[in-house]
Each structure stands twice: as structure tokens, then as C-alpha cells.
Motif scaffolding. Structure first.
Motif: not given
Length: 222
Positions: A53, A57, A60-61, A122, A125, A128
Motif C-alpha cells: 500500500t 502511494q 502515485k504521489y 483509504d 490515500e 497522501s
């Protein structure tokens, strides 16, 4: 029967031997003044559960997976805190600017409202988005994703936590559990493959850490 002084000394040494052996197995003191992080099974289980996980992240970020995991472990007591158990909140983020579900936590000076999530994913996410969506954390995103030391110092500097030891605690967790290996791993890698990446991760982190040490520190923002 009388016992000679030499026999008494020998007996004392034998009685103290287990304690002495145990003492040598303890981790050395942290030069910053805080004790080194002892390796804990619940931390390892948490890491194995959520490292993928964290890597997602990061992809993505551009937040280091090591930093994400270290913050989650610290803020949620490896998933065992009241907020994590009752609200899937692994980062201690409060309800400010939040229209979703909430969970109250009582403190000595009253109660505080924290964000509540349907799943731990969640929470990861939203953590981030929390960092990426606030201008005060903007300078962190100019750092390499292998510069976990710079990120740790920046999170403290820009006000994520009030604990004066926050940065050193994050770095202690990252280095004790070699979380930096996930900064160069894929979410598709098993833990064993991520472990093989730790040498590459160390090499990648070294130049970033050197550059961060030369970088002038910016004033803290409230």
C-alpha cells in the motif's frame, strides 16, 4: 560452614551472568539521546501487511514509501491504536477541512475529532492527499523519494507533529527496519524481493542524504 570471600564473588558472578548476557543483546543507545528502536514482531507484521500500500502511494504521489510506513507505525502504534482500530485512521489526521465520517478521541484536556475511513487503504490515500494538497509541504516534493532523512526533517519542520523528536523517531524506524528498501521496490515484489533491494536503496539514499545535509533549513510555518 563458612564461605570464603572468593566463593562469594564467584557466586555473585554466576548469578549476574544471565543479566549480563541479556544486556549485551540490547541495541546501543541512540546518539541523539533516545534509545534505539527495538525490533518488534508486531511492527514486522504491520510492515508485511501494508508495504505494498505504501509503495502504491509512493508511485502515485512521490512520497517515500519508507516515510509513509514509518509515519503509519508511529501514529497508529502499528495498527493497534484506538483511531486505527475504531476508525481505520493510521496517521492521526484530524477532522479539519473534512466532510466525511469522524471518530472522537478523548484526551486529558478534552476530546478531539479525527477522520474515520472505511478501510486502512483509504487512510493511506487520504494521508497522501493531505500532504500533496497543502502548500506548506510543497518543498518536500522537490526531494528525491530516496531522501527519507530530508522528508523526516521536513515533516517536523513544516508542522506535521509537535513532538521535537518526531524526525529522529521516523528515521530510527526506517533504519531499524530497513524501510528504505521499499523506496526502490515495486508493489508486486514479495518482501523477500524487497529485501534484495536494500543495497540499491542504500546507494540511492546516500547522495540524497548528503545533499539534504547541505541544504539550508527553511523557517517553520505554523
Amino acid at each position: 560452614m563458612k564461605i570464603s570471600p572468593a566463593s562469594v564473588r564467584k557466586l555473585c558472578l554466576l548469578l549476574l551472568l544471565p543479566a549480563g548476557v541479556a544486556a549485551t543483546s540490547l541495541p546501543p543507545a541512540d546518539p541523539s539521546g533516545t534509545e534505539a528502536v527495538a525490533l518488534r514482531r508486531d511492527y514486522r507484521v504491520y510492515i508485511e501487511t501494508y508495504y505494498r500500500t505504501a509503495i502504491v502511494q509512493q508511485r502515485k504521489y512521490s512520497i517515500p514509501a519508507s516515510i509513509i510506513l514509518a509515519q503509519a507505525i508511529l501514529e497508529s502504534s502499528a495498527g493497534q491504536s484506538y483511531l486505527a482500530q475504531g476508525g481505520n485512521n493510521h496517521f492521526g489526521i484530524k477532522c479539519n477541512d473534512w466532510s466525511g465520517l469522524c471518530i472522537l478521541r478523548r484526551h486529558e484536556d478534552g476530546s478531539a475529532c479525527y477522520r474515520k475511513y472505511f478501510t486502512a487503504a483509504d487512510s493511506y490515500e487520504d494521508h497522501s492527499l493531505f500532504l500533496a494538497g497543502r502548500a506548506r509541504y510543497g518543498p518536500l516534493f522537490k526531494l528525491a523519494t530516496t531522501d527519507y532523512r530530508g522528508w523526516a526533517a521536513g515533516l517536523k519542520r513544516y508542522g506535521y507533529a509537535t513532538d521535537p523528536q518526531y524526525a529522529s523517531k521516523l528515521i530510527g524506524l526506517i533504519e531499524a527496519y530497513e524501510l528504505y528498501r521499499f523506496d526502490t521496490a515495486s508493489e508486486h515484489d514479495p518482501v523477500s524481493a524487497a529485501v534484495r533491494n536494500k543495497t540499491a536503496a542504500r546507494k540511492a539514499a546516500a547522495p540524497a542524504a548528503t545533499a539534504a545535509s547541505r541544504r539550508k533549513t527553511a523557517p517553520a510555518r505554523k
